[in-house]
Design a protein around this motif. Structure first.
Motif, PDB file in Angstrom:
ATOM      1  N   LEU A 152      -0.469   2.090  -8.894  1.00  0.00           N
ATOM      2  CA  LEU A 152      -0.707   2.405 -10.299  1.00  0.00           C
ATOM      3  C   LEU A 152      -1.132   1.161 -11.073  1.00  0.00           C
ATOM      4  CD1 LEU A 152       2.224   4.853 -11.066  1.00  0.00           C
ATOM      5  CD2 LEU A 152      -0.219   5.388 -11.109  1.00  0.00           C
ATOM      6  N   ARG A 153      -0.453   0.043 -10.824  1.00  0.00           N
ATOM      7  CA  ARG A 153      -0.797  -1.202 -11.520  1.00  0.00           C
ATOM      8  C   ARG A 153      -2.230  -1.624 -11.208  1.00  0.00           C
ATOM      9  NH1 ARG A 153       0.048  -5.732 -14.076  1.00  0.00           N
ATOM     10  NH2 ARG A 153      -0.229  -7.784 -13.190  1.00  0.00           N
ATOM     11  N   MET A 154      -2.600  -1.597  -9.949  1.00  0.00           N
ATOM     12  CA  MET A 154      -3.944  -2.014  -9.572  1.00  0.00           C
ATOM     13  C   MET A 154      -4.994  -1.060 -10.143  1.00  0.00           C
ATOM     14  SD  MET A 154      -3.045  -4.763  -8.325  1.00  0.00           S
ATOM     15  CE  MET A 154      -4.644  -5.414  -7.946  1.00  0.00           C
ATOM     16  N   THR A 155      -4.682   0.225 -10.167  1.00  0.00           N
ATOM     17  CA  THR A 155      -5.599   1.201 -10.763  1.00  0.00           C
ATOM     18  C   THR A 155      -5.708   0.961 -12.263  1.00  0.00           C
ATOM     19  OG1 THR A 155      -5.021   2.798  -9.057  1.00  0.00           O
ATOM     20  CG2 THR A 155      -6.080   3.662 -11.042  1.00  0.00           C
ATOM     21  N   HIS A 156      -4.584   0.720 -12.920  1.00  0.00           N
ATOM     22  CA  HIS A 156      -4.597   0.425 -14.351  1.00  0.00           C
ATOM     23  C   HIS A 156      -5.429  -0.819 -14.630  1.00  0.00           C
ATOM     24  CE1 HIS A 156      -3.086  -1.568 -18.007  1.00  0.00           C
ATOM     25  NE2 HIS A 156      -3.232  -0.351 -18.492  1.00  0.00           N
ATOM     26  N   ARG A 157      -5.286  -1.836 -13.817  1.00  0.00           N
ATOM     27  CA  ARG A 157      -6.072  -3.061 -14.014  1.00  0.00           C
ATOM     28  C   ARG A 157      -7.567  -2.776 -13.866  1.00  0.00           C
ATOM     29  NH1 ARG A 157      -3.510  -7.994 -14.009  1.00  0.00           N
ATOM     30  NH2 ARG A 157      -5.213  -8.961 -12.862  1.00  0.00           N
ATOM     31  N   SER A 158      -7.929  -1.917 -12.928  1.00  0.00           N
ATOM     32  CA  SER A 158      -9.337  -1.541 -12.766  1.00  0.00           C
ATOM     33  C   SER A 158      -9.849  -0.820 -14.006  1.00  0.00           C
ATOM     34  CB  SER A 158      -9.516  -0.658 -11.529  1.00  0.00           C
ATOM     35  OG  SER A 158      -9.215  -1.385 -10.368  1.00  0.00           O
ATOM     36  N   PHE A 159      -9.039   0.106 -14.522  1.00  0.00           N
ATOM     37  CA  PHE A 159      -9.406   0.797 -15.759  1.00  0.00           C
ATOM     38  C   PHE A 159      -9.557  -0.206 -16.903  1.00  0.00           C
ATOM     39  CE2 PHE A 159      -8.191   4.909 -13.932  1.00  0.00           C
ATOM     40  CZ  PHE A 159      -9.061   5.777 -14.563  1.00  0.00           C
ATOM     41  N   ALA A 160      -8.582  -1.103 -17.040  1.00  0.00           N
ATOM     42  CA  ALA A 160      -8.597  -2.076 -18.137  1.00  0.00           C
ATOM     43  C   ALA A 160      -9.845  -2.953 -18.074  1.00  0.00           C
ATOM     44  CB  ALA A 160      -7.329  -2.925 -18.113  1.00  0.00           C
ATOM     45  N   ARG A 161     -10.221  -3.399 -16.870  1.00  0.00           N
ATOM     46  CA  ARG A 161     -11.438  -4.221 -16.731  1.00  0.00           C
ATOM     47  C   ARG A 161     -12.671  -3.432 -17.140  1.00  0.00           C
ATOM     48  NH1 ARG A 161      -8.789  -6.147 -12.205  1.00  0.00           N
ATOM     49  NH2 ARG A 161      -9.777  -4.630 -10.832  1.00  0.00           N
ATOM     50  N   ALA A 162     -12.743  -2.182 -16.716  1.00  0.00           N
ATOM     51  CA  ALA A 162     -13.906  -1.356 -17.048  1.00  0.00           C
ATOM     52  C   ALA A 162     -13.982  -1.093 -18.554  1.00  0.00           C
ATOM     53  CB  ALA A 162     -13.855  -0.033 -16.276  1.00  0.00           C
ATOM     54  N   VAL A 163     -12.841  -0.801 -19.164  1.00  0.00           N
ATOM     55  CA  VAL A 163     -12.814  -0.564 -20.616  1.00  0.00           C
ATOM     56  C   VAL A 163     -13.171  -1.850 -21.360  1.00  0.00           C
ATOM     57  CG1 VAL A 163     -11.302  -0.017 -22.576  1.00  0.00           C
ATOM     58  CG2 VAL A 163     -11.228   1.386 -20.515  1.00  0.00           C
ATOM     59  N   GLN A 164     -12.573  -2.977 -20.955  1.00  0.00           N
ATOM     60  CA  GLN A 164     -12.833  -4.248 -21.637  1.00  0.00           C
ATOM     61  C   GLN A 164     -14.322  -4.592 -21.617  1.00  0.00           C
ATOM     62  OE1 GLN A 164     -10.422  -6.385 -23.337  1.00  0.00           O
ATOM     63  NE2 GLN A 164     -12.433  -6.873 -24.134  1.00  0.00           N
ATOM     64  N   LYS A 165     -14.961  -4.324 -20.497  1.00  0.00           N
ATOM     65  CA  LYS A 165     -16.403  -4.590 -20.383  1.00  0.00           C
ATOM     66  C   LYS A 165     -17.194  -3.818 -21.439  1.00  0.00           C
ATOM     67  CE  LYS A 165     -20.205  -4.192 -17.117  1.00  0.00           C
ATOM     68  NZ  LYS A 165     -20.636  -3.668 -15.836  1.00  0.00           N
ATOM     69  N   GLU A 166     -16.779  -2.601 -21.719  1.00  0.00           N
ATOM     70  CA  GLU A 166     -17.487  -1.760 -22.685  1.00  0.00           C
ATOM     71  C   GLU A 166     -17.160  -2.100 -24.138  1.00  0.00           C
ATOM     72  OE1 GLU A 166     -19.888   0.358 -21.945  1.00  0.00           O
ATOM     73  OE2 GLU A 166     -19.642  -0.122 -19.828  1.00  0.00           O
ATOM     74  N   GLU A 192       0.814  -1.220   0.000  1.00  0.00           N
ATOM     75  CA  GLU A 192       0.000   0.000   0.000  1.00  0.00           C
ATOM     76  C   GLU A 192       0.846   1.268   0.000  1.00  0.00           C
ATOM     77  OE1 GLU A 192       0.391  -1.578   4.174  1.00  0.00           O
ATOM     78  OE2 GLU A 192      -0.292  -2.446   2.297  1.00  0.00           O
ATOM     79  N   GLU A 193       2.151   1.143   0.227  1.00  0.00           N
ATOM     80  CA  GLU A 193       3.054   2.287   0.144  1.00  0.00           C
ATOM     81  C   GLU A 193       3.745   2.381  -1.216  1.00  0.00           C
ATOM     82  OE1 GLU A 193       5.819   2.382   3.390  1.00  0.00           O
ATOM     83  OE2 GLU A 193       4.228   2.136   4.885  1.00  0.00           O
ATOM     84  N   SER A 194       3.570   1.376  -2.049  1.00  0.00           N
ATOM     85  CA  SER A 194       4.226   1.340  -3.356  1.00  0.00           C
ATOM     86  C   SER A 194       3.377   2.047  -4.410  1.00  0.00           C
ATOM     87  CB  SER A 194       4.462  -0.111  -3.784  1.00  0.00           C
ATOM     88  OG  SER A 194       4.861  -0.165  -5.135  1.00  0.00           O
TER      89      SER A 194
END
Length: 156
Positions: free
Chosen positions: A20-34, A13-15
């Motif tokens: 950034l990676r986890m946020t990017h993965r969240s974005f990627a999942r949301a985009v992929q769904k659309e 949680e300090e890294s």
């Protein structure tokens, strides 16, 4: 300090990289769904985004812009060509080069997918102050400049 106590500590949680990676993965999942209902994968998405801004790039230029290895780009482009999103055209001046052009279908995806991407960005930024968003953009750009663009990756 015993043998079981780690010498160094760096909680996830300090890294910033991890966050950034986890946020990017969240974005990627949301985009992929659309985008998946239209036969577009997240890997194709990155290439479409570049081509919507600059159609007709060579395969090498496209690889460089997306920071993907050329064999990975070739595979993605083959899949995009099969779905009639792009066409590859031998460069008339330098026959060794192949230029990538959007088809009408690939170009039309922009009008549907960019509003979806904008909506995902807006949802992600809900409740974040405008000055924090501006600061985040500056910080991310500075971090990228500090680390450099990096090497292309092999996988999508």
């Amino acid at each position: 300090m015993d043998d079981k106590t780690p010498r160094y500590s760096f909680p996830l949680e300090e890294s910033i990289g991890y966050l950034l990676r986890m946020t990017h993965r969240s974005f990627a999942r949301a985009v992929q769904k659309e985008i998946s209902p239209r036969g577009v994968t997240i890997g194709m998405w990155y290439f479409l985004r570049i081509l919507w801004e600059e159609d007709g790039l060579t395969q090498r230029e496209l690889s460089q812009r997306v920071e993907m290895m050329e064999p990975t780009t070739a595979t993605a482009l083959r899949n995009m060509e099969e779905r009639n999103f792009v066409r590859r055209v031998r460069n008339p001046i330098d026959k060794r080069k192949v230029n990538i052009y959007l088809t009408d279908e690939g170009r039309a995806l922009r009008e549907v997918m960019l509003p979806q991407a904008r909506a995902i960005n807006q949802a992600a930024l809900a409740g974040v102050a405008a000055e924090d968003i501006a600061s985040l953009r500056r910080v991310l750009c500075q971090m990228r400049a500090n680390l450099g663009p990096g090497e292309p990756i092999e996988e999508l």
